[in-house]
Design an enzyme around this catalytic site. Structure first.
Site, PDB file in Angstrom:
ATOM      1  N   GLY A  64       3.052  -9.903   9.588  1.00  0.00           N
ATOM      2  CA  GLY A  64       3.134 -11.238   9.009  1.00  0.00           C
ATOM      3  C   GLY A  64       2.424 -12.333   9.759  1.00  0.00           C
ATOM      4  O   GLY A  64       2.645 -13.515   9.480  1.00  0.00           O
ATOM      5  N   SER A 102       5.824   5.041   8.631  1.00  0.00           N
ATOM      6  CA  SER A 102       5.189   4.811   7.338  1.00  0.00           C
ATOM      7  C   SER A 102       6.140   5.239   6.222  1.00  0.00           C
ATOM      8  O   SER A 102       6.730   6.318   6.282  1.00  0.00           O
ATOM      9  CB  SER A 102       3.892   5.615   7.223  1.00  0.00           C
ATOM     10  OG  SER A 102       3.413   5.559   5.892  1.00  0.00           O
ATOM     11  N   ASN A 140       5.136   6.003   3.297  1.00  0.00           N
ATOM     12  CA  ASN A 140       4.298   6.653   2.288  1.00  0.00           C
ATOM     13  C   ASN A 140       4.076   8.141   2.507  1.00  0.00           C
ATOM     14  O   ASN A 140       3.332   8.772   1.772  1.00  0.00           O
ATOM     15  CB  ASN A 140       2.947   5.934   2.207  1.00  0.00           C
ATOM     16  CG  ASN A 140       3.118   4.470   1.856  1.00  0.00           C
ATOM     17  OD1 ASN A 140       3.922   4.128   0.997  1.00  0.00           O
ATOM     18  ND2 ASN A 140       2.393   3.601   2.543  1.00  0.00           N
ATOM     19  N   THR A 141       4.706   8.712   3.543  1.00  0.00           N
ATOM     20  CA  THR A 141       4.727  10.155   3.753  1.00  0.00           C
ATOM     21  C   THR A 141       6.177  10.613   3.607  1.00  0.00           C
ATOM     22  O   THR A 141       7.056  10.130   4.323  1.00  0.00           O
ATOM     23  CB  THR A 141       4.185  10.533   5.152  1.00  0.00           C
ATOM     24  OG1 THR A 141       2.806  10.167   5.216  1.00  0.00           O
ATOM     25  CG2 THR A 141       4.318  12.022   5.404  1.00  0.00           C
ATOM     26  N   LYS A 171       5.733   3.399  16.952  1.00  0.00           N
ATOM     27  CA  LYS A 171       5.711   2.384  15.898  1.00  0.00           C
ATOM     28  C   LYS A 171       6.880   2.598  14.959  1.00  0.00           C
ATOM     29  O   LYS A 171       7.063   3.701  14.418  1.00  0.00           O
ATOM     30  CB  LYS A 171       4.390   2.423  15.125  1.00  0.00           C
ATOM     31  CG  LYS A 171       4.233   1.241  14.163  1.00  0.00           C
ATOM     32  CD  LYS A 171       2.808   1.085  13.701  1.00  0.00           C
ATOM     33  CE  LYS A 171       2.631  -0.200  12.903  1.00  0.00           C
ATOM     34  NZ  LYS A 171       1.227  -0.418  12.503  1.00  0.00           N
ATOM     35  N   PHE A 176      -1.505   8.119   4.608  1.00  0.00           N
ATOM     36  CA  PHE A 176      -2.259   8.706   5.728  1.00  0.00           C
ATOM     37  C   PHE A 176      -3.535   9.406   5.248  1.00  0.00           C
ATOM     38  O   PHE A 176      -3.864  10.509   5.667  1.00  0.00           O
ATOM     39  CB  PHE A 176      -1.408   9.726   6.501  1.00  0.00           C
ATOM     40  CG  PHE A 176      -0.303   9.149   7.354  1.00  0.00           C
ATOM     41  CD1 PHE A 176      -0.179   7.785   7.554  1.00  0.00           C
ATOM     42  CD2 PHE A 176       0.616   9.990   7.958  1.00  0.00           C
ATOM     43  CE1 PHE A 176       0.847   7.263   8.340  1.00  0.00           C
ATOM     44  CE2 PHE A 176       1.634   9.485   8.755  1.00  0.00           C
ATOM     45  CZ  PHE A 176       1.757   8.119   8.943  1.00  0.00           C
ATOM     46  N   ASN A 210       3.366   7.305  15.086  1.00  0.00           N
ATOM     47  CA  ASN A 210       3.774   6.622  13.859  1.00  0.00           C
ATOM     48  C   ASN A 210       4.827   7.459  13.138  1.00  0.00           C
ATOM     49  O   ASN A 210       4.506   8.502  12.566  1.00  0.00           O
ATOM     50  CB  ASN A 210       2.560   6.391  12.964  1.00  0.00           C
ATOM     51  CG  ASN A 210       2.890   5.542  11.742  1.00  0.00           C
ATOM     52  OD1 ASN A 210       4.044   5.234  11.472  1.00  0.00           O
ATOM     53  ND2 ASN A 210       1.862   5.153  11.013  1.00  0.00           N
ATOM     54  N   ASN A 223       0.830  -1.195   0.000  1.00  0.00           N
ATOM     55  CA  ASN A 223       0.000   0.000   0.000  1.00  0.00           C
ATOM     56  C   ASN A 223       0.868   1.249   0.000  1.00  0.00           C
ATOM     57  O   ASN A 223       1.976   1.247   0.522  1.00  0.00           O
ATOM     58  CB  ASN A 223      -0.953  -0.005   1.208  1.00  0.00           C
ATOM     59  CG  ASN A 223      -0.359   0.692   2.420  1.00  0.00           C
ATOM     60  OD1 ASN A 223      -0.416   1.921   2.546  1.00  0.00           O
ATOM     61  ND2 ASN A 223       0.245  -0.086   3.327  1.00  0.00           N
ATOM     62  N   ASN A 233       6.149  -1.724  11.314  1.00  0.00           N
ATOM     63  CA  ASN A 233       5.335  -1.258  10.199  1.00  0.00           C
ATOM     64  C   ASN A 233       5.710  -2.050   8.942  1.00  0.00           C
ATOM     65  O   ASN A 233       6.370  -3.081   9.016  1.00  0.00           O
ATOM     66  CB  ASN A 233       5.574   0.248  10.007  1.00  0.00           C
ATOM     67  CG  ASN A 233       4.358   0.977   9.475  1.00  0.00           C
ATOM     68  OD1 ASN A 233       3.651   0.462   8.607  1.00  0.00           O
ATOM     69  ND2 ASN A 233       4.113   2.174   9.965  1.00  0.00           N
TER      70      ASN A 233
END
Length: 338
Positions: free
Chosen positions: A296, A174, A176-177, A216, A111, A171, A107, A245
């Site tokens: 997982g 991630s 993706n930021t 995280k 956010f 967090n 993904n 993550n």
């Protein structure tokens, strides 16, 4: 019992559309979800008493819209978010991809959420929360907030979530930021955690209750980074580390359809890497900070592996996409019998 029948229909849809359809149904009709009986396995962690050790990881219900429906699956705790101070749409679609042959998901959501105020409104409406369910709220920074101002966003999230959360997760992992993982660096991490710890102490004193903070982290860390994170969490009184993550690695999925998509890879392919980080942290921290294992878990024995590696609690997400609610019961049973 119904999920094996529903899964082919859901998998015929785009991954994000299937997610939205499922979550929307849970939000509007929580009573449609059969109440799942889970093996009792109480444990005390972060100063909180959990009815069992299996929780829902952040990301599935970003806005806290379906808390009561999800609670019927038997989770010992539920973490919602990641939430940012202001609403944001996230990255362009498509941005979520299944890798069924590997039981993985990639993904690059970014956010996407309705903002802190909307999440709080949903939390206030939750019967499960009012009845004492253990809710974690996962906070992040807005994509358009410069990285050097990231602490400001986390402080807004901390202040807003504090009255409603039983614990708060920060967090910083991630992928993706843009630049977010820079906050895992030693200097940046100490500055962030120092500010959050100081603010948390003020909020706790004013509220007359303690709200634990969890951090995280990513699985893509070297030994030096793991050392720095362990040291910083102890120094700044962080209550728990959530490991881990999603990963940027594509080992084992490179040749699968969608295996080359940008974003974070979760599910079975991240299991070993995530557990290795967890085990390393357990050795370095020696019980000074609680550990929550995620990444997982697709069978009950994988949850036990996380506990054996040093975790006190575990969380599920991607495994639910492939196994459905039965995974919650399977994981809880394996831990209760261990």
């Amino acid at each position: 019992m119904l999920y094996p029948l529903l899964r082919p229909l859901l998998f015929s849809l785009d991954a994000e559309r299937a997610h939205d359809l499922t979550l929307g149904t849970l939000a509007k009709h929580p009573g449609l979800v059969p109440l799942q009986r889970i093996a009792a396995d109480p444990v005390r962690c972060m100063g909180l008493d959990f009815p069992n050790r299996v929780g829902l990881a952040a990301g599935l219900d970003k806005n806290g819209a379906a808390i009561d429906g999800l609670a019927r699956l038997g989770f010992g705790f539920i973490e919602i978010g990641t939430i940012t101070p202001r609403p944001q749409p996230g990255n362009p679609k498509p941005r979520m991809f299944r890798l069924p042959a590997a039981q993985g998901i990639i993904n690059r959501m970014g956010f996407n959420n309705l903002g802190l105020d909307a999440l709080i409104d949903n939390v206030k409406r939750s019967r499960w929360v009012r009845e004492g369910g253990i809710l974690g709220i996962n906070i992040g920074k807005n994509a358009d907030t410069p990285i050097e101002r990231a602490t400001d966003d986390y402080l807004i999230g901390l202040r807003g979530a504090h009255p409603y959360a039983r614990y708060i997760t920060v967090n910083i992992s991630s992928p993706n930021t843009k630049n977010l993982r820079q906050l895992q660096g030693a200097d940046e991490l100490n500055q962030l955690l120092g500010a959050l710890d100081a603010e948390r102490q003020k909020l706790d004193a004013a509220a007359g209750r303690t709200v634990p903070i969890a951090l995280k982290i990513a699985p893509d860390l070297d030994a030096e980074q793991i050392d720095a994170i362990a040291e910083a969490t102890v120094r700044h009184h962080i209550d728990a580390l959530i490991a881990t993550n999603t990963t940027l690695s594509r080992t084992g999925v490179e040749n699968l359809p969608h295996g080359g998509e940008a974003g974070g890879l979760s599910g079975a392919p991240v299991r070993e890497k995530s557990t290795a980080v967890l085990r390393s942290l357990a050795q370095k921290l020696d019980g000074k900070v609680a550990l929550i294992g995620v990444g997982g878990i697709t069978e009950g024995r994988h949850a036990k592996d996380k506990i054996d590696a040093g975790a006190q609690l575990v969380q599920l997400y991607s495994g639910l996409i492939y196994r459905g609610p039965a995974l919650v019961a399977d994981a809880a049973r394996a831990l209760a019998e261990s």
